[in-house]
Design an enzyme around this catalytic site. Structure first.
Site, short mmCIF file in Angstrom:
data_model
loop_
_atom_site.label_atom_id
_atom_site.label_comp_id
_atom_site.label_asym_id
_atom_site.label_seq_id
_atom_site.Cartn_x
_atom_site.Cartn_y
_atom_site.Cartn_z
N ASN A 178 -0.35 -1.67 2.25
CA ASN A 178 0.61 -1.35 2.33
C ASN A 178 1.14 -0.72 3.61
OD1 ASN A 178 3.64 -0.89 1.61
ND2 ASN A 178 3.13 -1.01 -0.50
N ASN A 236 7.49 4.93 -0.72
CA ASN A 236 9.13 5.60 -1.13
C ASN A 236 9.38 5.87 -2.18
OD1 ASN A 236 9.26 5.42 2.17
ND2 ASN A 236 9.12 3.19 1.82
N THR A 237 8.77 5.62 -3.43
CA THR A 237 9.09 5.92 -4.66
C THR A 237 8.10 7.22 -5.17
OG1 THR A 237 9.74 3.48 -5.09
CG2 THR A 237 9.20 5.09 -7.04
N SER A 296 3.63 1.68 -2.41
CA SER A 296 4.75 2.24 -1.65
C SER A 296 4.93 3.66 -1.57
CB SER A 296 6.11 1.42 -1.89
OG SER A 296 7.24 2.06 -1.55
N PHE A 313 12.48 0.64 -2.92
CA PHE A 313 12.60 -0.43 -3.78
C PHE A 313 13.92 -0.94 -4.13
CE2 PHE A 313 8.31 0.33 -6.34
CZ PHE A 313 7.55 -0.38 -5.27
N LYS A 346 -1.99 -4.27 -5.04
CA LYS A 346 -1.71 -3.95 -3.49
C LYS A 346 -1.96 -2.51 -3.46
CE LYS A 346 1.52 -4.70 0.18
NZ LYS A 346 2.83 -5.34 0.63
N ASN A 351 10.18 2.40 7.49
CA ASN A 351 11.15 2.25 6.45
C ASN A 351 10.87 2.98 5.33
OD1 ASN A 351 10.58 1.09 3.34
ND2 ASN A 351 8.76 0.29 5.03
#
Length: 356
Positions: free
Chosen positions: A242, A174-175, A172, A113, A213, A109
């Site tokens: 994660n 993805n940011t 994450s 967010f 996390k 993915n």
């Protein structure tokens, strides 16, 4: 539940992955709630001052906007985690951004967010206030924020009266730049501000546990720094881990080429090794939550032996369905009985050397 899964999974696998996820959440929102299950007493634990009926939780990412915490608890999860939530709504990254790796039983993915923001999620959680159950809130920063630590503080302030616990998500992939917050100086500043906000609320209300996390991709030297800061700041726990930006050579599905975080079965070994490495550094100063590739009772038990007191899953449901929840809980009870253990506690970390 097995009958439901046998009908639903083929249908969901026939459509776009993100659309299938949306349909699942939509269905859970509208289903009549079954009675809360009665778990075996051997699975119960008091962690962070919270009474967990069983150690299996839904990881963040499934219920991004706090739409279905109660259906998930009634399906048998011992706890659930909503989010990641950011102060302002944001659409996330362009679609498509969710990909199944069928051959590898994995998922990639790059959501970024996507969520409706604090206000919308708070309104939903306020409606369920008083129902009980352990519902954590995973907090993050808006992509365009000029004060990312301030966004996390805003998350504490928005949900301190409603969250069972908080997860500070700095892992994450993805940011852009978010994982930079795992660096020692930035992490120390972030945790100081977050915990100050938590403690300010605790002066007149409950003291909410704060968990950190982390990613499975950090170098061990960086893990040393992360754990040192976490211990110095006295966080209540850590979640390991994660998704990963790495791609194991064993991957076969073409979707492995997509950018984003990889989860599911291919993440299991990497995340469990990182869990074990974290466990020996924490030295039992606080509990750990193991997540990444949990798709069977054996995988959940391996997380416990590697140092996890609690276990979370998400991606495995794509392939196993919600019946997996009961299978894992039943399997954990069998593992305890086979070892003549009355509770999970003595098993935590018992196999850590096998993963180092």
């Amino acid at each position: 539940m097995g009958f439901f899964d046998s009908l639903a999974l083929p249908l969901l696998h026939s459509i776009d992955a993100e659309r299938a996820h949306q349909m699942t959440v939509f269905a859970l929102e509208r289903m009549p709630l079954p009675p809360l299950p009665k778990d075996d007493d051997a699975l119960a634990q008091n962690i962070f001052g919270l009474d967990f009926p069983n150690p299996l939780g839904m990881a963040a990412g499934f219920d991004k906007d706090a739409r279905v915490p109660d259906p998930l608890l009634h399906m048998g999860f011992g706890f659930t985690e909503v989010g990641t939530l950011t102060p302002r709504p944001q659409p996330g990254n362009p679609k498509p951004r969710l990909f199944r790796l069928h051959e590898d039983r994995g998922v990639v993915n790059r959501f970024g967010f996507n969520n409706g923001g604090h206000a919308a999620a708070r309104a939903r959680l306020l409606k369920r206030s008083g129902r009980g159950g352990i519902v954590g809130v995973n907090i993050g920063a808006n992509k365009d924020s000029i004060d990312r630590a301030g966004d996390y503080v805003a998350g504490i302030e928005a949900f301190a009266d409603l969250a069972s616990f908080f997860t500070v998500n700095i892992s994450s992939p993805n940011t852009p730049g978010l994982r930079d917050l795992q660096q020692a100086a930035a992490l120390d500043d972030l945790l100081a501000r977050v915990l100050d906000a938590r403690d300010a609320f605790a002066a007149s209300g409950p003291r909410r546990p704060v968990l950190l996390k982390i990613a499975p991709d950090v170098a061990l030297a960086d893990l040393d720094d992360i754990v040192r800061v976490a211990r110095a700041r006295a966080v209540d726990g850590m979640i390991v881990s994660n998704t990963t930006i790495s791609r194991p050579d064993s991957l076969r599905d073409d979707a492995r080429k997509e950018s984003g975080g990889l989860s599911g079965a291919p993440l299991f070994a990497l995340s469990t090794r990182m869990l074990a490495q974290t466990y020996i550094r924490v030295e039992r100063q606080f509990p750990l939550v193991g997540v990444g590739g949990v798709d069977s009772p054996e995988a959940a038990w391996a997380k416990i032996e590697a140092g996890a007191t609690l276990v979370q899953l998400y991606s495995a449901l794509v392939y196993e369905g919600l019946g997996l929840v009961d299978r894992i809980k039943d399997g954990l009870v069998e593992h305890l009985r086979a070892r003549k253990l009355r509770q999970i506690g003595p098993a935590v970390g018992s196999g850590v050397k096998d993963w180092l």
